[in-house]
Design a protein around this motif. Structure first.
Motif, short mmCIF file in Angstrom:
data_model
loop_
_atom_site.label_atom_id
_atom_site.label_comp_id
_atom_site.label_asym_id
_atom_site.label_seq_id
_atom_site.Cartn_x
_atom_site.Cartn_y
_atom_site.Cartn_z
N ASP A 236 0.82 -1.22 0.00
CA ASP A 236 0.00 0.00 0.00
C ASP A 236 0.85 1.27 0.00
N GLY A 237 2.02 1.17 0.60
CA GLY A 237 2.87 2.36 0.73
C GLY A 237 2.67 3.09 2.04
N TYR A 238 1.85 2.53 2.94
CA TYR A 238 1.58 3.19 4.21
C TYR A 238 1.01 2.21 5.22
N LEU A 239 1.01 2.64 6.49
CA LEU A 239 0.33 1.94 7.57
C LEU A 239 -0.67 2.91 8.19
N ILE A 240 -1.74 2.38 8.71
CA ILE A 240 -2.78 3.22 9.32
C ILE A 240 -2.50 3.39 10.80
N LYS A 241 -2.55 4.62 11.27
CA LYS A 241 -2.35 4.94 12.68
C LYS A 241 -3.42 5.94 13.12
N GLU A 242 -4.09 5.63 14.24
CA GLU A 242 -5.07 6.57 14.77
C GLU A 242 -4.35 7.61 15.62
N ILE A 243 -4.50 8.86 15.22
CA ILE A 243 -3.84 9.96 15.91
C ILE A 243 -4.87 11.02 16.28
N LYS A 244 -5.02 11.24 17.57
CA LYS A 244 -6.00 12.21 18.08
C LYS A 244 -7.40 11.94 17.55
N GLY A 245 -7.75 10.66 17.53
CA GLY A 245 -9.09 10.27 17.12
C GLY A 245 -9.31 10.18 15.63
N HIS A 246 -8.27 10.39 14.84
CA HIS A 246 -8.41 10.34 13.38
C HIS A 246 -7.41 9.35 12.80
N LYS A 247 -7.89 8.50 11.89
CA LYS A 247 -7.01 7.55 11.24
C LYS A 247 -6.19 8.25 10.15
N GLN A 248 -4.88 8.04 10.22
CA GLN A 248 -3.99 8.68 9.26
C GLN A 248 -3.09 7.65 8.59
N LYS A 249 -2.72 7.95 7.35
CA LYS A 249 -1.82 7.09 6.60
C LYS A 249 -0.38 7.56 6.81
N ILE A 250 0.43 6.71 7.44
CA ILE A 250 1.84 7.03 7.67
C ILE A 250 2.68 6.26 6.65
N PRO A 251 3.49 6.95 5.86
CA PRO A 251 4.28 6.27 4.84
C PRO A 251 5.12 5.12 5.40
N LEU A 252 5.15 4.02 4.67
CA LEU A 252 6.02 2.89 4.99
C LEU A 252 6.89 2.65 3.76
N ARG A 253 8.12 3.07 3.84
CA ARG A 253 9.05 2.95 2.70
C ARG A 253 10.48 2.83 3.19
N ASP A 254 10.63 2.27 4.38
CA ASP A 254 11.95 2.13 4.98
C ASP A 254 12.72 1.00 4.29
N PRO A 255 13.79 1.30 3.56
CA PRO A 255 14.54 0.24 2.86
C PRO A 255 15.20 -0.74 3.81
N PHE A 256 15.58 -0.28 5.02
CA PHE A 256 16.20 -1.17 6.00
C PHE A 256 15.21 -2.23 6.47
N LEU A 257 13.97 -1.81 6.68
CA LEU A 257 12.94 -2.75 7.10
C LEU A 257 12.65 -3.76 5.99
N ALA A 258 12.53 -3.28 4.76
CA ALA A 258 12.28 -4.18 3.63
C ALA A 258 13.39 -5.22 3.53
N TYR A 259 14.63 -4.77 3.69
CA TYR A 259 15.78 -5.68 3.63
C TYR A 259 15.73 -6.68 4.77
N ALA A 260 15.42 -6.20 5.98
CA ALA A 260 15.38 -7.07 7.17
C ALA A 260 14.31 -8.14 7.03
N LEU A 261 13.14 -7.77 6.52
CA LEU A 261 12.07 -8.74 6.32
C LEU A 261 12.46 -9.77 5.26
N PHE A 262 13.06 -9.28 4.18
CA PHE A 262 13.49 -10.18 3.10
C PHE A 262 14.53 -11.17 3.60
N MET A 263 15.55 -10.66 4.30
CA MET A 263 16.61 -11.53 4.80
C MET A 263 16.10 -12.51 5.85
N SER A 264 15.15 -12.07 6.66
CA SER A 264 14.55 -12.97 7.65
C SER A 264 13.82 -14.13 6.97
N ASP A 265 13.18 -13.82 5.84
CA ASP A 265 12.46 -14.85 5.09
C ASP A 265 13.41 -15.87 4.45
#
Length: 271
Positions: A236-265
């Protein structure tokens, strides 16, 4: 006014010719900037293994030129300064005179973390909670001017091992105490500009304490997600986070996380 201008120029020139580090006019101190090329060669002499190798254009590499006459020619034809362009507590900006594999000459810039001069510049850690979820920082990044979901990371301090740095960064940014560190691999994020080679660890969270982020960090929360949620978040390119009662889309595009998930797999059961 004219006499004052002549006086300023005379004092300034005298200061430069005498090689002084600074001159004072009235209440103002004017510092003489170090020669970018002399400073450059000092760094190369001290950290040759980090700043090199020089490479060979005939072998298809980008070769660094250290001949002063050739450097002067390259500066003239390109209109760019060769040497140390910027130098502060954290960063070193170098402009190298180079020969490319096609035999043409030019100037190629690169940025180095100062901490990389004595080892790996920094580390990244993927904290895994007892329930299998992964903890991420929701922080505001100055460079992109945006909120981002990212793994904890940071610079390695002097005399720290990368394992020590990973544990400290996890504690400082999330308050989590981590053990059983597994090195998943190393990653370069922007090898065209940065020399950064970042070790990435998977770690088990064993305790929770208060976080102590640095003043320069804008971490709003630490949130945990399942691997399935993170994979969908990358789609999707984002994760949903409720902030002050409103759902917001927070970007998820961290290359380190993508690499860590891939290597873990792909290393599952092997590391």
């Amino acid at each position: 006014m004219l006499m004052h201008t002549f006086s300023f120029l005379a004092i300034f020139c005298l200061g430069v010719l005498s090689g002084c580090s600074s001159i004072t006019i009235g209440q103002t101190e004017y510092r003489k900037q170090p020669d970018p090329l002399e400073n450059y060669f000092k760094y190369f002499h001290t950290y040759e293994n980090v700043l090199g190798p020089l490479g060979k254009a005939k072998d298809g590499e980008i070769e660094i030129i250290h001949d002063r006459q050739k450097i002067a020619e390259i500066e003239k034809t390109t209109g760019r300064i060769v040497g140390v362009v910027g130098d502060d507590k954290y960063w070193l900006w170098l402009n190298d005179a180079v020969q490319f594999p096609n035999k043409s000459y030019g100037v190629y810039g690169r940025l180095l973390w100062k901490s990389s001069l004595s080892g790996r510049a920094g580390v990244v850690v993927m904290p895994v909670l007892p329930n299998g979820k992964i903890a991420l920082n929701r922080n505001f990044r100055h460079a992109t001017r945006s909120w981002e979901y990212e793994l904890p990371r940071g610079a390695r301090e002097p005399n720290e091992t990368i394992e020590m740095a990973a544990k400290r960064e996890a504690k400082e940014e999330t308050g989590m105490i981590v053990e059983e560190l597994v090195l998943l691999g190393e990653m370069t994020v922007d090898s065209g500009t940065l020399n950064t080679i970042a070790p990435i660890f998977r770690a088990k969270v064993v305790a929770q304490e208060n976080s102590t982020p640095e003043d320069s960090e804008a971490i709003a929360s630490i949130d945990a997600f399942s691997v399935a949620e993170l994979k969908q978040g990358f789609v999707d390119g984002y994760l949903i986070k409720e902030i002050k009662g409103h759902k917001q889309k927070i970007p998820l595009r961290d290359p380190f996380l993508a690499y860590a998930l891939f290597m873990s797999d792909i290393t599952k059961g092997k590391r």
